[in-house]
Motif scaffolding. Structure first.
Motif, PDB file in Angstrom:
ATOM      1  N   ARG A   1       2.677  -8.630 -10.372  1.00  0.00           N
ATOM      2  CA  ARG A   1       1.818  -7.508  -9.969  1.00  0.00           C
ATOM      3  C   ARG A   1       1.669  -7.423  -8.455  1.00  0.00           C
ATOM      4  N   ARG A   2       1.516  -8.583  -7.816  1.00  0.00           N
ATOM      5  CA  ARG A   2       1.275  -8.582  -6.372  1.00  0.00           C
ATOM      6  C   ARG A   2       2.450  -7.957  -5.624  1.00  0.00           C
TER       7      ARG A   2
ATOM      8  N   GLY B   1      -5.068   4.390   6.632  1.00  0.00           N
ATOM      9  CA  GLY B   1      -5.650   3.698   5.483  1.00  0.00           C
ATOM     10  C   GLY B   1      -4.604   2.962   4.669  1.00  0.00           C
ATOM     11  N   THR B   2      -3.405   3.530   4.554  1.00  0.00           N
ATOM     12  CA  THR B   2      -2.347   2.897   3.768  1.00  0.00           C
ATOM     13  C   THR B   2      -1.816   1.652   4.460  1.00  0.00           C
ATOM     14  N   LEU B   3      -1.767   1.674   5.789  1.00  0.00           N
ATOM     15  CA  LEU B   3      -1.351   0.484   6.531  1.00  0.00           C
ATOM     16  C   LEU B   3      -2.339  -0.656   6.289  1.00  0.00           C
ATOM     17  N   TRP B   4      -3.629  -0.330   6.266  1.00  0.00           N
ATOM     18  CA  TRP B   4      -4.616  -1.357   5.937  1.00  0.00           C
ATOM     19  C   TRP B   4      -4.407  -1.877   4.519  1.00  0.00           C
ATOM     20  N   LEU B   5      -4.016  -0.981   3.596  1.00  0.00           N
ATOM     21  CA  LEU B   5      -3.790  -1.378   2.215  1.00  0.00           C
ATOM     22  C   LEU B   5      -2.629  -2.368   2.113  1.00  0.00           C
ATOM     23  N   VAL B   6      -1.591  -2.169   2.913  1.00  0.00           N
ATOM     24  CA  VAL B   6      -0.473  -3.119   2.946  1.00  0.00           C
ATOM     25  C   VAL B   6      -0.985  -4.501   3.346  1.00  0.00           C
ATOM     26  N   TYR B   7      -1.801  -4.537   4.391  1.00  0.00           N
ATOM     27  CA  TYR B   7      -2.372  -5.809   4.844  1.00  0.00           C
ATOM     28  C   TYR B   7      -3.233  -6.443   3.754  1.00  0.00           C
ATOM     29  N   TYR B   8      -4.114  -5.661   3.166  1.00  0.00           N
ATOM     30  CA  TYR B   8      -5.062  -6.204   2.189  1.00  0.00           C
ATOM     31  C   TYR B   8      -4.334  -6.782   0.984  1.00  0.00           C
ATOM     32  N   ARG B   9      -3.357  -6.068   0.474  1.00  0.00           N
ATOM     33  CA  ARG B   9      -2.648  -6.547  -0.711  1.00  0.00           C
ATOM     34  C   ARG B   9      -1.771  -7.758  -0.398  1.00  0.00           C
ATOM     35  N   THR B  10      -1.309  -7.844   0.831  1.00  0.00           N
ATOM     36  CA  THR B  10      -0.467  -8.977   1.210  1.00  0.00           C
ATOM     37  C   THR B  10      -1.269 -10.258   1.362  1.00  0.00           C
TER      38      THR B  10
ATOM     39  N   LYS C   1      -4.957 -10.579   0.783  1.00  0.00           N
ATOM     40  CA  LYS C   1      -6.217 -10.716   0.061  1.00  0.00           C
ATOM     41  C   LYS C   1      -6.075 -10.631  -1.453  1.00  0.00           C
ATOM     42  N   MET C   2      -4.864 -10.418  -1.941  1.00  0.00           N
ATOM     43  CA  MET C   2      -4.664 -10.295  -3.387  1.00  0.00           C
ATOM     44  C   MET C   2      -3.573 -11.264  -3.847  1.00  0.00           C
ATOM     45  N   ARG C   3      -3.683 -12.497  -3.418  1.00  0.00           N
ATOM     46  CA  ARG C   3      -2.652 -13.487  -3.717  1.00  0.00           C
ATOM     47  C   ARG C   3      -2.596 -13.867  -5.196  1.00  0.00           C
ATOM     48  N   SER C   4      -3.693 -13.689  -5.917  1.00  0.00           N
ATOM     49  CA  SER C   4      -3.734 -14.097  -7.330  1.00  0.00           C
ATOM     50  C   SER C   4      -3.537 -12.928  -8.288  1.00  0.00           C
ATOM     51  N   ALA C   5      -3.059 -11.787  -7.783  1.00  0.00           N
ATOM     52  CA  ALA C   5      -2.925 -10.597  -8.630  1.00  0.00           C
ATOM     53  C   ALA C   5      -1.973 -10.815  -9.800  1.00  0.00           C
TER      54      ALA C   5
END
Length: 671
Positions: A177-178, A308-317, A319-323
């Motif tokens: 998923r990640r 906002g989408t650039l921030w989303l790339v950062y966040y998912r990379t 901050k969502m390591r356990s997705a």
């Protein structure tokens, strides 16, 4: 075997003991004292799904069920209100922070894609007004731009979404998923840069560049559907051994709250376009619109979500390591490292009618959903004859989005209610859309041009409301949760892609039939959607998804008919599945005893791991067995702790049948 336990299907959550001690299901379990029985009840018969007699809520007579469900919901509402009160007492803004973390951020991708996806339709009238010789080009009246490329704006965007839904759905089940989430955000960011900078030597070259930018961006948009649904679902279920009470009571709300961010994206887009046009058009609202003001409005409106989408790339990379954790757990149980092709095969074998239900109902819904958008121009022209102002159209669209948001939020509020829930919500939504479109269809001129104009307006708004408070919200979650974890993203992506074929059908169909005929054709998709939902769609409202995973494990081990739990309760099966006798093996008492024995097998495996640790082996043992459970299993242990005194888990059975650890003989599972 560490992965062969009931607890690994989902958390054995501490729901608190039932003080009555009166569960009938525990009465026949030998040698349990009162303390042990309370522990087993709290784990296996949680009081949010079972009453004091150990009766599952769906097994209760209707009046008793209503009383029980109302009691649980009222207690949960009181608990949540008290929690909000404590949060506000400590920090008045903390509930907003909680909402942002748990609802807004998980749905940020859908917010951004909703912003951009519906911006295309909002910006087009402005470009047509500012560049009429190009953007108004049609096969009947060709201009300086190729009419085929102008029409491709609607088609290639949808084609890109379809590609993304299928491709990223497979990638999400294959690589995790990640990875799918990061990929989607990256594609959308690059696509927004392309849309913002789109240009050409000629205006026709600009259109071509714009169209292919839309196609590329659409791939990212399509991937958001399966990735957001599955990651939101698996976060609601919990990661590893987290409580599943929230899963049973609020899973639908969590996923739908993320999905409704799409509506907020539409709202933000329309508001920003209105503000930008006022700024760049010198505060004027009406035509003529200069090419410069149109260009600035169009380009800045796409540049804003790019940030906002650039921030989303950062966040998912970062901050969502356990997705991908839930998917990894599911694959580990089957010793699969690549794409689980066996799971895909079994999905078609055992859940084929469910796949038809989710795909076909999504197709029918998108004919309505995008039909509603395409009807918008007829609706506004009926309200404002002779209007040529882009701003007026945007104002009315803003009202329609507000009505839709009310539908989104009401769906989120009621989607987990066991007395209404997903299936009824979808059926009612389809039927209401059918009614609101078919009425003007048989007397179009009276409603669109005559004295029935206000009724026409009301029906249009109500169709938007019931589309969100119905199939558009429900199918998003249903297409994920009615399938097992290994193929969840693939099934969701396929269903969503079929939905976009419905949008493509509407876009193509409307080029060949006039407006009155559209109102005669489109409503029947709503009726078809209601019938498909009624017959083929299971109702997972209130179902603990760990039980669905448990049933899946029985299927994978070739013991489908030995599963007797609530996942095959007639309430949670479709009408078609009940007709075929899938639910005939449901047996609450036998299932309770079976789950106790599965817990015994898990306990014995934990004891073996601890014994191995004492011998110096390095094992990661995070099991935390209560003293009551350990005492009961120790006192009733047979065959010196071997499996002879336990019911084999599905994974142990698969290992026993193959003579090797489960999954080691399934090379065909991997790609």
């Amino acid at each position: 075997m560490a992965d062969s336990s009931l607890r690994d299907y989902g958390a054995a959550a501490p729901h608190g003991p039932n003080p009555s001690g009166g569960h009938v299901a525990t009465a026949d379990t030998a040698d349990m004292n009162m303390s042990e029985a309370d522990v087993f009840r709290s784990v296996l018969l949680p009081d949010d799904s079972y009453d004091e007699h150990g009766t599952y809520w769906a097994d209760m007579p209707i009046l008793r069920r209503m009383k029980f469900v109302s009691k649980v919901d009222n207690a949960e509402a009181k608990k949540e209100l008290q929690s909000i009160g404590r949060m506000m007492k400590a920090d008045p803004l903390s509930p907003i922070g909680y909402y942002m973390r748990n609802m807004v951020i998980p749905g940020a991708g859908l917010l951004l894609e909703g912003y951009v996806l519906f911006s295309i339709g909002n910006v087009k009238p402005l470009l047509q007004a500012a560049f009429p010789q190009c953007w108004n080009s049609t096969p009947a009246k060709p201009g300086i731009c190729n009419p085929t490329w102008i029409q491709a704006i609607d088609y290639l965007e949808i084609c890109g979404i379809i590609v993304g839904q299928v491709l990223v759905g497979i990638i999400g089940d294959w690589l995790g998923r990640r990875w799918g989430l990061i990929q989607d955000a990256t594609i959308m960011f690059v696509g927004l840069l392309m849309l913002t900078a789109a240009w050409g030597i000629t205006e026709n070259g600009w259109v071509i560049c714009y169209v292919w930018a839309l196609f590329f961006y659409g791939i990212g948009v399509g991937g958001e559907y399966p990735m957001t649904a599955t990651s939101g679902m698996e976060n609601a279920v919990g990661s590893g051994k987290v409580s599943t009470r929230d899963d049973r009571l609020h899973r639908g709300r969590k996923v739908t709250s993320a999905f409704l961010m799409q509506g907020w994206g539409q709202m933000l887009n329309q508001l920003i376009l209105i503000i930008l046009l006022l700024v760049f058009h010198s505060g004027k609202q009406g035509p003529p619109y200069s090419k410069v003001s149109a260009q600035w409005t169009y380009r800045v409106s796409f540049a804003i979500p790019a940030i906002g989408t650039l921030w989303l790339v950062y966040y998912r990379t970062y901050k969502m390591r356990s997705a991908s954790k839930q998917l990894a757990i599911a694959k580990k149980k089957q010793s699969v490292t690549g794409y689980d092709t066996v799971a895909l095969k079994y999905t078609f074998t055992y859940f084929g009618p469910r796949l038809f239900a989710t795909a076909a109902s999504w197709y029918a819904n998108d004919v309505f959903f995008y039909g509603n958008k395409l009807f918008q121009s007829e609706f506004i022209s009926a309200l404002n004859p002779g209007n040529k102002s882009v701003m007026v159209n945007w104002y009315w669209n803003l009202v329609n989005i507000g009505v839709s948001l009310c539908g989104y939020y009401l769906a989120s509020f009621l989607i987990d209610n066991k007395l209404y829930g997903r299936k009824y919500m979808q059926i009612v939504g389809f039927l209401m859309d059918f009614i609101f479109f078919v009425i003007p269809g048989f007397n179009y001129h009276y409603y669109a041009e005559g004295p029935g104009i206000h009724s026409f307006m009301a029906m249009y708004f109500l169709s938007s409301f019931f589309n969100q408070f119905g199939p558009n919200s429900v199918i998003f979650i249903a297409a994920a949760e009615v399938f097992p974890t290994p193929v969840r993203a693939t099934a969701h992506g396929f269903s969503a892609a079929c939905g976009k074929l419905g949008a493509l059908t509407a876009a193509v169909l409307y080029n060949y039939i006039d407006v009155p005929m559209r109102f005669l054709v489109v409503p029947w998709f709503g009726l078809a959607g209601a019938i498909i939902t009624l017959v083929f769609m299971p109702d997972t409202t209130g179902l603990d998804l760990k039980e669905q995973e448990r049933r899946w494990a029985f299927i994978r081990s070739g013991r489908e008919h030995e599963y007797k739990g609530i996942a095959i309760h007639p309430k949670h099966l479709s009408m078609w599945e009940n007709w075929r006798g899938v639910g005939k093996y449901y047996d609450a008492d036998a299932d309770y005893k079976q789950r106790v024995e599965e817990m015994r097998a898990d306990w014995e495996a934990a004891m073996s791991r601890r014994a191995a640790e004492k011998e110096g082996h390095d094992h990661d043992d995070d099991d935390d067995w209560s003293s009551e459970v350990s005492s009961f299993f120790e006192r009733t242990r047979t065959n010196n702790g071997k499996d002879g005194g336990s019911v084999m888990s599905p994974y142990k059975a698969q290992e026993h049948a193959s003579g090797a650890p489960a999954g080691t003989n399934e090379k065909s599972n991997e790609l």
